[in-house]
Design a protein around this motif. Sequence first.
Motif, mmCIF file in Angstrom:
data_model
loop_
_atom_site.group_PDB
_atom_site.id
_atom_site.type_symbol
_atom_site.label_atom_id
_atom_site.label_comp_id
_atom_site.label_asym_id
_atom_site.label_seq_id
_atom_site.Cartn_x
_atom_site.Cartn_y
_atom_site.Cartn_z
ATOM 1 N N ALA A 131 44.899 40.164 38.753
ATOM 2 C CA ALA A 131 43.913 39.471 38.794
ATOM 3 C C ALA A 131 43.996 38.408 37.661
ATOM 4 N N ASP A 132 44.575 38.789 36.679
ATOM 5 C CA ASP A 132 44.867 37.901 35.430
ATOM 6 C C ASP A 132 45.988 36.844 35.999
ATOM 7 N N ALA A 133 46.957 36.956 36.750
ATOM 8 C CA ALA A 133 47.743 36.127 37.251
ATOM 9 C C ALA A 133 47.057 35.245 38.272
ATOM 10 N N GLY A 134 45.868 35.790 38.933
ATOM 11 C CA GLY A 134 45.375 34.848 40.066
ATOM 12 C C GLY A 134 46.138 35.185 41.378
ATOM 13 N N ALA A 156 45.897 49.161 35.667
ATOM 14 C CA ALA A 156 46.384 48.013 34.751
ATOM 15 C C ALA A 156 47.105 47.060 35.867
ATOM 16 N N ALA A 157 47.720 47.638 36.861
ATOM 17 C CA ALA A 157 48.380 46.560 37.827
ATOM 18 C C ALA A 157 47.365 45.701 38.412
ATOM 19 N N ARG A 158 46.141 46.002 38.925
ATOM 20 C CA ARG A 158 45.230 45.248 39.499
ATOM 21 C C ARG A 158 44.759 44.268 38.411
ATOM 22 N N ASP A 159 44.662 44.718 37.170
ATOM 23 C CA ASP A 159 44.081 43.859 36.113
ATOM 24 C C ASP A 159 45.327 42.689 36.006
#
Length: 383
Positions: free
Chosen positions: A93-96, A87-90
């Motif tokens: 990544a979502d935040a760039g 979840a943290a990696r996603d």
Amino acid sequence: MINISGLGVSYPPALVSNEEFAKMAYSLYKPSAALDKVFAISTKTGIKTRSQVVTGDHPLFTQPAVPSITQISQLFTREGVKLAVRAARDALADAGLKPEDVTHLVATTCTSSSNPGYDFHVARALGLPSAVERVLLHGVGCAGGLAAVRLASRLCKSAEAGSRPVHVLVVACEVNSAFARNELECIDRDNEVRIGTVLFGDGAGAVVVSRSDDGDSAHPDRGAFEIVHCAHTIVPDTADIISLDVCPEGWKETISPRLPSVVGQCIPTIYKNLLASLPPALAAQMPESPRDLDWPIHTGGAAFLRAAAQALALDQEHLRASWAVYADHGNTSSSSVLAVLDDSRRTQTREWAVSLAFGPGLVAEVVLLRRLDFQRATSRCAD
């Protein structure tokens, strides 16, 4: 401006229906008045499936004796940390963003109490900087996700003006299914109706709360919500409504049948107090009616969601994200509301939103949000 710049959600791959969980239970325990009533109630919860680490063939469910606290803790460290890291990696990544961009880590769980806390393992697995400031919240239960967002917002505000951008990674993770066998044992042994065993699932949610001074951001087109205001309140005379206490079987939850009615009674006051706490200029921008906002609230149960809607004269569509997450994954405690926020940013469209969660105490966490898409559109029009 302080924003939710990224979101991520992670669930274990197994989805267990009410019928499948009933088969799991009756494979080990004989029918009884209490057990039969629990599964009669399960058909009325509105939950289609729950995400679970512990399924019918899992050793923690099929072993002769109920799992020990040591086994439950080891399962969380092994499987829960994986969920949290995904979840943290996603969310990053979502935040760039990259792990080295994270300045703070705020984590919460009510299904593990090991030391070092699971946030330590998450930080190592993600490769966060060794100087990242960590805070692990305990004792806040289902309100933990929004309590962590509130703290992240405060950390952003308290950072020295003009310093480098602040990015607080918030992680909530729960492995409720680790207690499934123990809960069934209590139902069978004590002939006690305990509904938590058919409500709670497993999952992790993560958000990145970011502050960039002077509106400067490396990723102006990213992000879901501006965090406008956060509040915390203790609901008077409700200490017996929700609890999660340590016992020989691990953790034993208590959910009073009064919960929906108490929630219905206090939500209007909580919303009124939220509006009253806003600066006048900001309050003047707020819609006149609660029906003009989205309400991505915690998945506390079907009666809980209906009581909240009735208290504010809302339609089911106002709580669309909450109902969707609840039906597909059940109540995943502190991580549920973060999953609801992720669903809401994709499926709901009103400019303003109020996210709300209740935890043991009874305490309420409330976050006023403003959808960033509206602000981007206004900026483009001005240009």
